[in-house]
Design a protein around this motif. Sequence first.
Motif, mmCIF file in Angstrom:
data_model
loop_
_atom_site.group_PDB
_atom_site.id
_atom_site.type_symbol
_atom_site.label_atom_id
_atom_site.label_comp_id
_atom_site.label_asym_id
_atom_site.label_seq_id
_atom_site.Cartn_x
_atom_site.Cartn_y
_atom_site.Cartn_z
ATOM 1 N N LEU A 34 0.864 -1.167 0.000
ATOM 2 C CA LEU A 34 0.000 0.000 0.000
ATOM 3 C C LEU A 34 0.902 1.218 0.000
ATOM 4 O O LEU A 34 1.782 1.351 0.863
ATOM 5 C CB LEU A 34 -0.908 -0.005 1.233
ATOM 6 N N ALA A 35 0.692 2.121 -0.949
ATOM 7 C CA ALA A 35 1.618 3.235 -1.117
ATOM 8 C C ALA A 35 0.864 4.506 -1.471
ATOM 9 O O ALA A 35 -0.192 4.471 -2.109
ATOM 10 C CB ALA A 35 2.654 2.918 -2.192
ATOM 11 N N LEU A 36 1.440 5.631 -1.050
ATOM 12 C CA LEU A 36 0.869 6.946 -1.315
ATOM 13 C C LEU A 36 1.744 7.683 -2.323
ATOM 14 O O LEU A 36 2.956 7.832 -2.105
ATOM 15 C CB LEU A 36 0.785 7.748 -0.014
ATOM 16 N N PHE A 37 1.118 8.147 -3.402
ATOM 17 C CA PHE A 37 1.836 8.874 -4.442
ATOM 18 C C PHE A 37 1.236 10.270 -4.602
ATOM 19 O O PHE A 37 0.046 10.474 -4.403
ATOM 20 C CB PHE A 37 1.745 8.139 -5.782
ATOM 21 N N GLN A 38 2.096 11.220 -4.978
ATOM 22 C CA GLN A 38 1.636 12.569 -5.300
ATOM 23 C C GLN A 38 1.694 12.766 -6.800
ATOM 24 O O GLN A 38 2.758 12.668 -7.419
ATOM 25 C CB GLN A 38 2.480 13.630 -4.602
ATOM 26 N N GLY A 39 0.539 13.044 -7.390
ATOM 27 C CA GLY A 39 0.480 13.284 -8.827
ATOM 28 C C GLY A 39 1.067 12.139 -9.628
ATOM 29 O O GLY A 39 0.749 10.970 -9.407
ATOM 30 N N ASN A 40 1.956 12.478 -10.547
ATOM 31 C CA ASN A 40 2.566 11.476 -11.428
ATOM 32 C C ASN A 40 3.933 11.007 -10.944
ATOM 33 O O ASN A 40 4.669 10.353 -11.688
ATOM 34 C CB ASN A 40 2.702 12.052 -12.847
ATOM 35 N N GLN A 41 4.276 11.341 -9.714
ATOM 36 C CA GLN A 41 5.571 10.925 -9.191
ATOM 37 C C GLN A 41 5.643 9.401 -9.091
ATOM 38 O O GLN A 41 4.658 8.738 -8.764
ATOM 39 C CB GLN A 41 5.816 11.561 -7.821
ATOM 40 N N THR A 42 6.821 8.855 -9.356
ATOM 41 C CA THR A 42 6.990 7.399 -9.346
ATOM 42 C C THR A 42 7.449 6.864 -7.997
ATOM 43 O O THR A 42 7.281 5.676 -7.716
ATOM 44 C CB THR A 42 8.006 6.979 -10.419
ATOM 45 N N LEU A 43 8.025 7.733 -7.153
ATOM 46 C CA LEU A 43 8.458 7.310 -5.830
ATOM 47 C C LEU A 43 7.386 7.676 -4.805
ATOM 48 O O LEU A 43 6.902 8.814 -4.791
ATOM 49 C CB LEU A 43 9.787 7.968 -5.453
ATOM 50 N N PRO A 44 7.006 6.738 -3.939
ATOM 51 C CA PRO A 44 5.939 7.026 -2.980
ATOM 52 C C PRO A 44 6.392 7.948 -1.853
ATOM 53 O O PRO A 44 7.560 7.943 -1.452
ATOM 54 C CB PRO A 44 5.571 5.637 -2.437
ATOM 55 N N LEU A 45 5.458 8.755 -1.354
ATOM 56 C CA LEU A 45 5.717 9.563 -0.158
ATOM 57 C C LEU A 45 5.674 8.710 1.092
ATOM 58 O O LEU A 45 6.274 9.046 2.113
ATOM 59 C CB LEU A 45 4.672 10.669 -0.045
ATOM 60 N N TRP A 46 4.910 7.624 1.004
ATOM 61 C CA TRP A 46 4.767 6.697 2.134
ATOM 62 C C TRP A 46 4.404 5.332 1.580
ATOM 63 O O TRP A 46 3.734 5.237 0.544
ATOM 64 C CB TRP A 46 3.675 7.183 3.089
ATOM 65 N N SER A 47 4.853 4.286 2.275
ATOM 66 C CA SER A 47 4.543 2.923 1.835
ATOM 67 C C SER A 47 4.601 1.978 3.027
ATOM 68 O O SER A 47 5.317 2.235 4.006
ATOM 69 C CB SER A 47 5.544 2.466 0.769
ATOM 70 N N THR A 48 3.844 0.884 2.940
ATOM 71 C CA THR A 48 3.951 -0.159 3.969
ATOM 72 C C THR A 48 5.306 -0.854 3.895
ATOM 73 O O THR A 48 5.763 -1.428 4.882
ATOM 74 C CB THR A 48 2.823 -1.187 3.815
ATOM 75 N N ASN A 49 5.935 -0.845 2.727
ATOM 76 C CA ASN A 49 7.334 -1.257 2.553
ATOM 77 C C ASN A 49 7.601 -2.672 3.071
ATOM 78 O O ASN A 49 8.552 -2.914 3.802
ATOM 79 C CB ASN A 49 8.262 -0.254 3.241
ATOM 80 N N ILE A 50 6.747 -3.607 2.664
ATOM 81 C CA ILE A 50 6.911 -5.011 3.043
ATOM 82 C C ILE A 50 7.556 -5.761 1.888
ATOM 83 O O ILE A 50 7.005 -5.819 0.784
ATOM 84 C CB ILE A 50 5.551 -5.646 3.399
ATOM 85 N N SER A 51 8.721 -6.352 2.139
ATOM 86 C CA SER A 51 9.459 -7.014 1.061
ATOM 87 C C SER A 51 8.794 -8.312 0.623
ATOM 88 O O SER A 51 9.028 -8.786 -0.493
ATOM 89 C CB SER A 51 10.902 -7.301 1.511
ATOM 90 N N THR A 52 7.950 -8.910 1.489
ATOM 91 C CA THR A 52 7.319 -10.189 1.161
ATOM 92 C C THR A 52 5.998 -10.026 0.412
ATOM 93 O O THR A 52 5.363 -11.006 0.043
ATOM 94 C CB THR A 52 7.066 -11.006 2.432
ATOM 95 N N ALA A 53 5.559 -8.777 0.204
ATOM 96 C CA ALA A 53 4.328 -8.567 -0.555
ATOM 97 C C ALA A 53 4.531 -8.997 -2.003
ATOM 98 O O ALA A 53 5.628 -8.889 -2.551
ATOM 99 C CB ALA A 53 3.914 -7.105 -0.495
ATOM 100 N N THR A 54 3.464 -9.503 -2.611
ATOM 101 C CA THR A 54 3.531 -9.996 -3.985
ATOM 102 C C THR A 54 2.615 -9.174 -4.877
ATOM 103 O O THR A 54 1.448 -8.966 -4.546
ATOM 104 C CB THR A 54 3.106 -11.478 -4.048
ATOM 105 N N ALA A 55 3.137 -8.729 -5.985
ATOM 106 C CA ALA A 55 2.359 -7.893 -6.892
ATOM 107 C C ALA A 55 1.095 -8.606 -7.342
ATOM 108 O O ALA A 55 1.126 -9.772 -7.734
ATOM 109 C CB ALA A 55 3.206 -7.513 -8.103
#
Length: 295
Positions: A103-124
């Motif tokens: 789960l991630a928060l993005f501003q506009g068209n930016q590709t890097l999130p301002l905030w994320s749950t940042n779990i390495s085991t999450a699967t797309a």
Amino acid sequence: MIMNSVKWLITLLLVFFLSHFSFSISADTITLDHFIHDNNDEAIVSAGNIFALGFFSPGSSTNRYVGIWYYQIPVKTAVWVANRDNPINDTSGILRIDARGNLALFQGNQTLPLWSTNISTATAGNSFAQILDSGNLVLLQNDTGKALLWQSFGHPTNTWLSFMKIGFNLRTGLNQSYTSWKSPDDPGVGNYTFRMNPGVSPQMVLYKGSVPVWRSGTWTGLMWSGIPEMAQNFLFNHSFVNTDDELSFSYHSINASLISRYVTNETGVTQRILWNNASQSWIISYTAPNELVFS
């Protein structure tokens, strides 16, 4: 003519059913296909209409944050903030499941999130976020029996809700503590922290920076020695855990209809606050420190 009318009615009912069904299954969740866009004033709401997750501006601020608040209380009261130190200055924010399954928060068209749950085991493609009636935001993995990947209860801000813990997971090193906002207009990390101090006699301690300003006293088996009010409190059940795996303290309301929260605020106190339906306002039922307790 009659046949056409019947077909039209069936089509109308089918469209209504499908749209209603689609809303009902996604009303409390964010999936790869269902996200929240601030520009559309969107939010998700827990199944029992207790809590909502969406974008908000605290106090008189115009900055935008992702937060959780009480859905049915007219005074918008945030109990958790995702991007507390990374506000958005417009309504371009999007909260969604990213390509890695976080789960991630993005501003506009930016590709890097301002905030994320940042779990390495999450699967797309196989994870989704859900807001629960407890106020807990959870990230779940679909292909592993809805395994819990992340939860907001493990990453509190300034508010301590029923069933949340203060303390440590001694296996993972997770420290669940509560830190004040900078001000009523700014939910950024403030000066005061309410946390559990480990040791031979664990205590809950309120800090200003690195300086302790209040202690709960030690656990007697029924209450904290520095909080004698607990002996006359019949509104809450308390749980103290001290094992090789966990050191924690939690509470919950005996009456499920009682809406309560503890807040560590920017003035340097931790308060228990209850919702009063009659006055339609929050009332303070306990404040610490009401005296300094060091032992």
